[in-house]
Write an enzyme that holds these catalytic residues in place. Structure first.
Site, PDB file in Angstrom:
ATOM      1  N   ASP A 231       0.599  -1.746   0.111  1.00 58.52           N
ATOM      2  CA  ASP A 231       0.310  -0.167  -0.232  1.00 58.52           C
ATOM      3  C   ASP A 231       0.935   1.196   0.264  1.00 58.52           C
ATOM      4  O   ASP A 231       2.466   0.415  -0.583  1.00 58.52           O
ATOM      5  CB  ASP A 231      -0.690   0.051   1.102  1.00 58.52           C
ATOM      6  CG  ASP A 231      -2.475   0.564   0.959  1.00 58.52           C
ATOM      7  OD1 ASP A 231      -2.206   1.949   0.736  1.00 58.52           O
ATOM      8  OD2 ASP A 231      -3.127  -0.004   1.083  1.00 58.52           O
ATOM      9  N   HIS A 254       2.340   1.751  -3.223  1.00 60.65           N
ATOM     10  CA  HIS A 254       1.023   2.960  -3.886  1.00 60.65           C
ATOM     11  C   HIS A 254       1.735   3.722  -3.486  1.00 60.65           C
ATOM     12  O   HIS A 254       0.630   4.616  -4.094  1.00 60.65           O
ATOM     13  CB  HIS A 254       0.188   2.891  -3.277  1.00 60.65           C
ATOM     14  CG  HIS A 254      -0.936   1.545  -3.375  1.00 60.65           C
ATOM     15  ND1 HIS A 254      -1.981   1.173  -2.985  1.00 60.65           N
ATOM     16  CD2 HIS A 254      -0.353   0.461  -4.347  1.00 60.65           C
ATOM     17  CE1 HIS A 254      -1.672  -0.369  -3.212  1.00 60.65           C
ATOM     18  NE2 HIS A 254      -1.099  -0.934  -3.784  1.00 60.65           N
TER      19      HIS A 254
END
Ligand SMILES: *[C@@H]1O[C@H](CO)[C@@H](O)[C@H](O)[C@H]1NC(C)=O
Ligand SMILES: *[C@@H]1O[C@H](CO)[C@@H](O)[C@H](O)[C@H]1NC(C)=O
Ligand SMILES: *[C@@H]1O[C@H](CO)[C@@H](O)[C@H](O)[C@H]1NC(C)=O
Ligand SMILES: *[C@@H]1O[C@H](CO)[C@@H](O)[C@H](O)[C@H]1NC(C)=O
Ligand SMILES: *[C@@H]1O[C@H](CO)[C@@H](O)[C@H](O)[C@H]1NC(C)=O
Ligand SMILES: *[C@@H]1O[C@H](CO)[C@@H](O)[C@H](O)[C@H]1NC(C)=O
Ligand SMILES: *[C@@H]1O[C@H](CO)[C@@H](O)[C@H](O)[C@H]1NC(C)=O
Length: 431
Positions: A231, A254
């Site tokens: 993430d 991310h």
């Protein structure tokens, strides 16, 4: 010339800020690490003297860790809580202050291994540091969250591996977090914390494993951290002020994110966030600001991203005020989070999506004073003919090199461009 001048000025002011933050934090304490025999030193609280061992159960070790901590917390002076080398199965532990001493060092030399199932950790965190003043966490140790089986599960009830709550003044250095079940590390209501020289590791498919999440905190410095996870490498949430992020290597992951903002009512503003000298490789976003549709009013301001190198990144520069991962949002109303005084400067590298610069601001609260300076992005492969930028509801200015061609007007304060109709509006689907 002008840009190298600007670079120097920015660099100096950033260093000055980093120094200012550093003053607030205690020096890394070496007493624990130089005396790793450790046992009977009056200020050293070795968990193995409290019956922790490499063969004990997670719950027995949790109990021993807590007893060693309670003893350390009672001494005046500068105690060291020591976990010697070795691998320890460990259930949840909360190190809760305030303590009697003025300074406490957690010298973690060993590897701590969490129980693999979520049920064994009923609270929000596996290892929590709560209400400590002048704490140091160091020692070269590893926090292994054993999250593999939890990654496919929904995000609620998954514990953060390392959580700092209400800690004031501290330093976290020289540790590794791997395979957390949820976030690797989070700071909440923390102040004056320096985090540096860490490794954070989990595979790209590990869901919700943000590297470091900061919320409701101020005066935080993150420096020299290698993060590969599933993430956001760094995420900065509501109520955060005065953060310097430098020397981060991110990927997979991310990207480096402000947000998500505006998911809840009464969120506090985010301000004075400065990201500098970072590299991203193979990430699904680069530098990003994200707010939810229908977000109630708040502000995020004075945010800079300088000297960021991207390799093989999707959406290298992105403001997304319609952030809606996995269709989770309940409204399509415009976000009322006002974004202002934002700079993207000296961003270079390769994009693996055609829209390399996406500035999608709110219909109701257009972004104010967004600056793009010296943007030098290229398509990753010849499979992408051309990269472009996409703007909606952005006021701002560009200067220096601009690749792709900018979608912002040339003059500061010029009203929003209107070229959005022809451009595609792809939305990243990750969270
Ligand atoms: C290490 O601990 C031992 C045992 O208490 C003590 O005798 C020794 O002086 C300590 N060494 C250092 C460098 O602090
Ligand atoms: C990290 O901790 C280990 C173990 O205490 C130590 O040997 C090493 O020197 C430390 N590294 C740094 C950069 O402080
Ligand atoms: C945070 O920074 C502000 C402004 O630089 C300073 O006044 C304050 O004392 C700092 N707080 C801590 C805990 O470092
Ligand atoms: C930039 O960050 C890297 C780590 O990614 C570090 O080695 C380097 O010294 C930093 N450069 C500056 C100018 O701070
Ligand atoms: C932006 O943030 C920096 C560092 O936190 C601060 O020194 C500066 O004064 C801020 N600028 C504005 C316009 O608030
Ligand atoms: C780009 O990144 C993706 C996702 O991390 C990876 O699968 C792919 O191999 C990378 N491509 C290149 C050319 O590095
Ligand atoms: C804004 O930009 C447009 C197109 O580039 C230009 O025609 C117009 O004069 C600018 N307006 C101001 C107030 O600078």
């Amino acid at each position: 010339m002008a840009s190298s001048m600007l670079f120097k000025i920015t660099l100096i002011s950033c260093l000055a800020m980093a120094t200012a933050h550093k003053k607030a934090a205690p020096p890394a304490d070496s007493s624990g690490s130089t005396n790793s025999t450790g046992s009977t030193g009056s200020n050293i609280f070795d968990v193995t003297k409290y019956s922790a061992s490499t063969s004990a159960s997670p719950s027995a070790n949790s109990k021993a860790f807590l007893e060693a901590f309670k003893a350390a917390c009672k001494v005046k002076g500068r105690p060291t809580f020591l976990v010697p080398k070795g691998t320890y199965q460990l259930g949840p532990v909360t190190f809760e202050g305030p303590c009697q001493g003025t300074h406490i060092t957690f010298e973690i030399q060993g590897t701590l291994v969490a129980p693999p199932d979520v049920k064994s950790i009923p609270g929000n965190a596996w290892i929590e540091f709560d209400s400590l003043h002048e704490m140091v966490l160091q020692g070269g140790g590893v926090f292994d969250g054993q999250g593999q089986s939890t990654w496919p599960l929904p995000s609620h009830n998954k514990p953060i591996s390392i959580r700092l709550m209400k800690c004031v003044i501290g330093r976290i250095t020289n540790i590794t977090s791997k395979n957390s079940k949820f976030f690797h590390m989070s700071l909440h209501h923390a102040e004056g914390i320096i985090i540096e020289n860490l490794k954070i590791v989990a595979p790209g498919h590990s869901k919700n494993t943000d590297g470091i999440h900061i919320s409701g905190s101020s005066n935080i410095t993150l420096n020299n951290i290698d993060i590969g996870t599933g993430d956001d490498c760094i995420s900065i949430g509501p109520g955060t002020n005065n953060v310097i992020v430098t020397g981060i290597k991110c990927g997979p992951g991310h990207g480096l994110s402000i947000g998500s903002l505006g998911k809840y009512k009464d969120e506090e503003d985010v301000g004075n966030i400065h990201v500098k000298n970072c590299t991203l490789a193979g990430t699904t976003n680069g530098v990003r600001i994200k707010t939810w549709p229908g977000a109630p009013p708040s502000e995020a301001f004075n945010i800079t991203f300088d000297d960021v190198t991207m390799t093989n990144v999707s959406y290298p520069i992105i403001i997304d005020q319609k952030y809606c991962p996995n269709g989770e949002c309940t409204t399509h109303a415009p976000s009322l989070v006002k974004l202002r005084d934002i700079r993207f400067s000296r961003i270079r590298g390769t994009s693996n999506t055609p829209v390399a610069v996406k500035l999608a601001c709110s219909d109701k609260e257009p972004c104010q004073n967004v600056k793009l300076q010296d943007i030098s992005l290229k398509p990753l492969t010849s499979a992408i003919d051309e990269i472009s930028s996409f703007c909606t509801n952005v006021h701002g200015a560009v200067s220096g090199i601009q690749n792709p061609d900018p979608c912002l007007g040339p003059h500061p304060g010029n009203s929003s461009n209107s070229d959005s109709s022809s451009a595609p509006s792809p939305a990243p689907t990750d969270d």
